[in-house]
Design a protein around this motif. Structure first.
Motif, PDB file in Angstrom:
ATOM      1  N   GLN A 280     -27.031  27.124  25.649  1.00 39.71           N
ATOM      2  CA  GLN A 280     -25.938  26.348  25.072  1.00 39.71           C
ATOM      3  C   GLN A 280     -26.109  26.291  23.558  1.00 39.71           C
ATOM      4  N   HIS A 281     -25.005  26.508  22.849  1.00 34.94           N
ATOM      5  CA  HIS A 281     -25.045  26.478  21.391  1.00 34.94           C
ATOM      6  C   HIS A 281     -23.914  25.582  20.890  1.00 34.94           C
ATOM      7  N   PHE A 282     -24.264  24.654  20.007  1.00 33.97           N
ATOM      8  CA  PHE A 282     -23.292  23.708  19.456  1.00 33.97           C
ATOM      9  C   PHE A 282     -23.314  23.789  17.938  1.00 33.97           C
ATOM     10  N   LYS A 283     -22.124  23.824  17.311  1.00 33.58           N
ATOM     11  CA  LYS A 283     -22.011  23.864  15.861  1.00 33.58           C
ATOM     12  C   LYS A 283     -20.986  22.840  15.400  1.00 33.58           C
ATOM     13  N   LEU A 284     -21.320  22.105  14.336  1.00 32.88           N
ATOM     14  CA  LEU A 284     -20.461  21.045  13.819  1.00 32.88           C
ATOM     15  C   LEU A 284     -20.237  21.216  12.322  1.00 32.88           C
ATOM     16  N   ILE A 285     -18.987  21.064  11.895  1.00 32.89           N
ATOM     17  CA  ILE A 285     -18.623  20.969  10.480  1.00 32.89           C
ATOM     18  C   ILE A 285     -17.862  19.664  10.300  1.00 32.89           C
ATOM     19  N   ASN A 286     -18.353  18.787   9.440  1.00 37.59           N
ATOM     20  CA  ASN A 286     -17.724  17.483   9.231  1.00 37.59           C
ATOM     21  C   ASN A 286     -17.544  17.230   7.743  1.00 37.59           C
ATOM     22  N   ASN A 287     -16.305  17.204   7.298  1.00 36.33           N
ATOM     23  CA  ASN A 287     -15.978  16.906   5.900  1.00 36.33           C
ATOM     24  C   ASN A 287     -15.443  15.484   5.816  1.00 36.33           C
ATOM     25  N   PHE A 288     -16.215  14.602   5.217  1.00 35.73           N
ATOM     26  CA  PHE A 288     -15.811  13.201   5.117  1.00 35.73           C
ATOM     27  C   PHE A 288     -16.462  12.565   3.900  1.00 35.73           C
ATOM     28  N   ILE A 289     -15.635  12.169   2.940  1.00 35.51           N
ATOM     29  CA  ILE A 289     -16.095  11.446   1.765  1.00 35.51           C
ATOM     30  C   ILE A 289     -15.083  10.345   1.461  1.00 35.51           C
ATOM     31  N   LEU A 290     -15.548   9.113   1.333  1.00 36.42           N
ATOM     32  CA  LEU A 290     -14.669   8.017   0.957  1.00 36.42           C
ATOM     33  C   LEU A 290     -14.158   8.217  -0.473  1.00 36.42           C
ATOM     34  N   PHE A 291     -12.895   7.867  -0.680  1.00 31.52           N
ATOM     35  CA  PHE A 291     -12.277   7.871  -2.019  1.00 31.52           C
ATOM     36  C   PHE A 291     -12.214   9.266  -2.643  1.00 31.52           C
ATOM     37  N   ALA A 292     -12.318  10.299  -1.849  1.00 33.60           N
ATOM     38  CA  ALA A 292     -12.264  11.653  -2.400  1.00 33.60           C
ATOM     39  C   ALA A 292     -11.192  12.453  -1.673  1.00 33.60           C
ATOM     40  N   PRO A 293     -10.502  13.327  -2.402  1.00 32.87           N
ATOM     41  CA  PRO A 293     -10.677  13.667  -3.827  1.00 32.87           C
ATOM     42  C   PRO A 293      -9.669  12.973  -4.745  1.00 32.87           C
ATOM     43  N   ASN A 294      -8.871  12.000  -4.212  1.00 32.14           N
ATOM     44  CA  ASN A 294      -7.763  11.461  -4.998  1.00 32.14           C
ATOM     45  C   ASN A 294      -8.034  10.084  -5.597  1.00 32.14           C
TER      46      ASN A 294
ATOM     47  N   TYR B 133       0.840  -1.201   0.000  1.00 32.67           N
ATOM     48  CA  TYR B 133       0.000   0.000   0.000  1.00 32.67           C
ATOM     49  C   TYR B 133       0.878   1.254   0.000  1.00 32.67           C
ATOM     50  N   SER B 134       0.392   2.287  -0.659  1.00 29.42           N
ATOM     51  CA  SER B 134       1.054   3.588  -0.592  1.00 29.42           C
ATOM     52  C   SER B 134       0.016   4.677  -0.811  1.00 29.42           C
ATOM     53  N   GLY B 135       0.377   5.893  -0.432  1.00 28.49           N
ATOM     54  CA  GLY B 135      -0.534   7.026  -0.599  1.00 28.49           C
ATOM     55  C   GLY B 135      -1.537   7.118   0.531  1.00 28.49           C
ATOM     56  N   PRO B 136      -2.194   8.272   0.643  1.00 28.52           N
ATOM     57  CA  PRO B 136      -3.138   8.498   1.747  1.00 28.52           C
ATOM     58  C   PRO B 136      -4.305   7.508   1.705  1.00 28.52           C
ATOM     59  N   ASN B 137      -4.585   6.910   2.861  1.00 29.87           N
ATOM     60  CA  ASN B 137      -5.646   5.918   2.980  1.00 29.87           C
ATOM     61  C   ASN B 137      -6.982   6.516   2.532  1.00 29.87           C
ATOM     62  N   PHE B 138      -7.756   5.788   1.722  1.00 30.69           N
ATOM     63  CA  PHE B 138      -8.935   6.365   1.064  1.00 30.69           C
ATOM     64  C   PHE B 138      -9.989   6.940   2.019  1.00 30.69           C
ATOM     65  N   PRO B 139     -10.164   6.422   3.264  1.00 29.10           N
ATOM     66  CA  PRO B 139     -11.165   7.085   4.113  1.00 29.10           C
ATOM     67  C   PRO B 139     -10.721   8.452   4.628  1.00 29.10           C
ATOM     68  N   PHE B 140      -9.416   8.756   4.523  1.00 25.91           N
ATOM     69  CA  PHE B 140      -8.896   9.958   5.175  1.00 25.91           C
ATOM     70  C   PHE B 140      -8.299  10.969   4.202  1.00 25.91           C
ATOM     71  N   GLN B 141      -8.504  10.785   2.899  1.00 17.18           N
ATOM     72  CA  GLN B 141      -7.973  11.751   1.939  1.00 17.18           C
ATOM     73  C   GLN B 141      -8.626  13.114   2.114  1.00 17.18           C
ATOM     74  N   PHE B 142      -9.906  13.110   2.396  1.00 19.51           N
ATOM     75  CA  PHE B 142     -10.613  14.360   2.695  1.00 19.51           C
ATOM     76  C   PHE B 142     -11.433  14.112   3.957  1.00 19.51           C
TER      77      PHE B 142
ATOM     78  N   ALA C 126     -19.920  18.616  -0.031  1.00 20.09           N
ATOM     79  CA  ALA C 126     -20.669  17.465   0.477  1.00 20.09           C
ATOM     80  C   ALA C 126     -20.534  17.319   1.990  1.00 20.09           C
ATOM     81  N   GLY C 127     -19.835  18.241   2.624  1.00 17.12           N
ATOM     82  CA  GLY C 127     -19.639  18.158   4.059  1.00 17.12           C
ATOM     83  C   GLY C 127     -20.911  18.514   4.841  1.00 17.12           C
ATOM     84  N   ALA C 128     -20.952  18.067   6.082  1.00 18.76           N
ATOM     85  CA  ALA C 128     -22.084  18.383   6.967  1.00 18.76           C
ATOM     86  C   ALA C 128     -21.783  19.669   7.732  1.00 18.76           C
ATOM     87  N   ASN C 129     -22.786  20.506   7.838  1.00 19.02           N
ATOM     88  CA  ASN C 129     -22.662  21.776   8.547  1.00 19.02           C
ATOM     89  C   ASN C 129     -23.986  22.050   9.245  1.00 19.02           C
TER      90      ASN C 129
END
Length: 358
Positions: A303-317, A264-273, A349-352
């Motif tokens: 109380q105020h909570f805010k979440l930003i989650n960027n996660f896409i399998l196999f993206a962008p590479n 294996y080489s290169g960034p693992n596909f679940p963690f590229q983005f 495609a991220g969650a906000n």
């Protein structure tokens, strides 16, 4: 909580329950700890089953401090079954300092701590049954054909963590006290991935994480009459994590070798983005009146909570598989997987999202 700052894992992926990769505060900075189990108090919220409340140390009229260091390496460890020593190294060092800014009125306290550890990986090329010659060919082919450095053989998992705490206590008057706290924790780690008894990943395929947590709080304690007191609190916490901090733009390459072996080489596909951040703001005002054997309490909390989650399998590479080193040289892939947002920008495609509680 630490001095009123809610330091929970609001995203929910850390086994420890902490927002960072390590403990959010040094033990040497702790003055008091209270553990509440199944708390029924009306103030209790945003946790299940139990709460750990930490009060950090404060400065006094006397300047005081401490320093410490802990160290361990393979000489302090037992032998492995083959008689060799493990590739092991741990170190922790830190210091505290506290004292007066204005005698009898304003005090400060600070703490800094750094922890570094290096532990052996579970798998090596020898354990995976992959020869040095195959690894060298793999490195040279990708470098000459694709212009990418896949890295080398990494034999350790590495972890670094830095913690900082700063606190000011101010006796505004005999009946009013202000406490300001700032805390920061930054951790980086490099962990072996995709390695087993039949596979091995070079260093470019490791999971590299950077996680940072910052928090601050301001608490005003006031006493207005015998038995009557109020508390005003504002706290803020922000946690962020990036699982591809080097922003590696190359795809993950997986090459099959004879004997059902895999490289294996290169960034693992679940963690590229894969990066996420969340923030938590808390404002609370409460009054308490104690008389005889009674305790009356009233207040308001926002109380105020805010979440930003960027996660896409196999993206962008993307993710490529090759049946052999010869196919890798010929640029003949047996499989290719790619995902992305329709716009081509994975951030779209991220969650906000956010929510508030009164």
């Amino acid at each position: 909580t630490i001095d009123g700052i809610r330091l929970n894992d609001d995203f929910g992926l850390n086994r420890s329950g902490n927002p960072g990769l390590a403990n959010p505060v040094s033990i040497d900075a702790i003055d008091q700890i209270a553990v509440k189990v199944a708390d029924y108090d009306v103030e209790a919220s945003q946790y299940i089953g139990g709460n750990v409340n930490i009060i950090t140390k404060s400065g006094t009229n006397k300047l005081h401090g401490s320093g410490y260091i802990y160290f361990r390496n393979d000489k302090f460890a037992g032998d492995l079954p083959n008689g060799s020593k493990p590739n092991l190294k741990d170190s922790t060092y830190g210091a505290t300092l506290g004292g007066p800014i204005i005698k009898d009125r304003v005090f400060f306290f600070m703490n800094y701590e750094k922890f570094t550890t290096s532990t052996p990986t579970n798998f090596t090329p020898a354990i995976a049954g992959i020869s040095t010659a195959d690894i060298t060919s793999f490195q040279n082919i990708i470098k000459s054909t694709y212009g990418y450095d896949v890295g080398g053989i990494q034999t350790t998992n590495n972890f670094d963590d830095e913690r900082l705490l700063a606190k000011i206590d101010a006796n505004i008057t005999n009946n009013h006290r202000l406490v300001l706290t700032y805390t920061q924790d930054k951790a980086t780690s490099s962990e072996q991935q995709n390695s087993s008894a039949n596979s091995f990943a070079l260093s470019s395929g490791y999971l590299n994480r950077t996680r940072q947590v910052q928090g601050y709080s301001a608490v005003l304690y006031s006493s207005w009459a015998p038995g009557l007191s109020t508390e005003l609190l504002y706290s803020h916490k922000k946690a962020s994590e990036n699982r591809n901090p080097s922003n590696d733009k190359f795809a993950q390459f997986v090459v099959s070798l004879p004997g059902s072996k895999t490289l294996y080489s290169g960034p693992n596909f679940p963690f590229q983005f894969n990066d996420a951040s969340n923030r938590y703001d808390d404002f609370k005002a409460q009054a308490r009146y104690e008389f005889d054997n009674h305790n009356l309490q009233a207040g308001y909390e926002y109380q105020h909570f805010k979440l930003i989650n960027n996660f896409i399998l196999f993206a962008p590479n993307g993710y490529y598989t090759f049946a052999s080193l010869a196919d890798l040289t010929a640029r003949t892939a047996t499989g290719f997987t790619y995902e992305n947002a329709p716009s081509g920008n994975p951030a779209d495609a991220g969650a906000n999202w956010a929510y508030s509680i009164h």
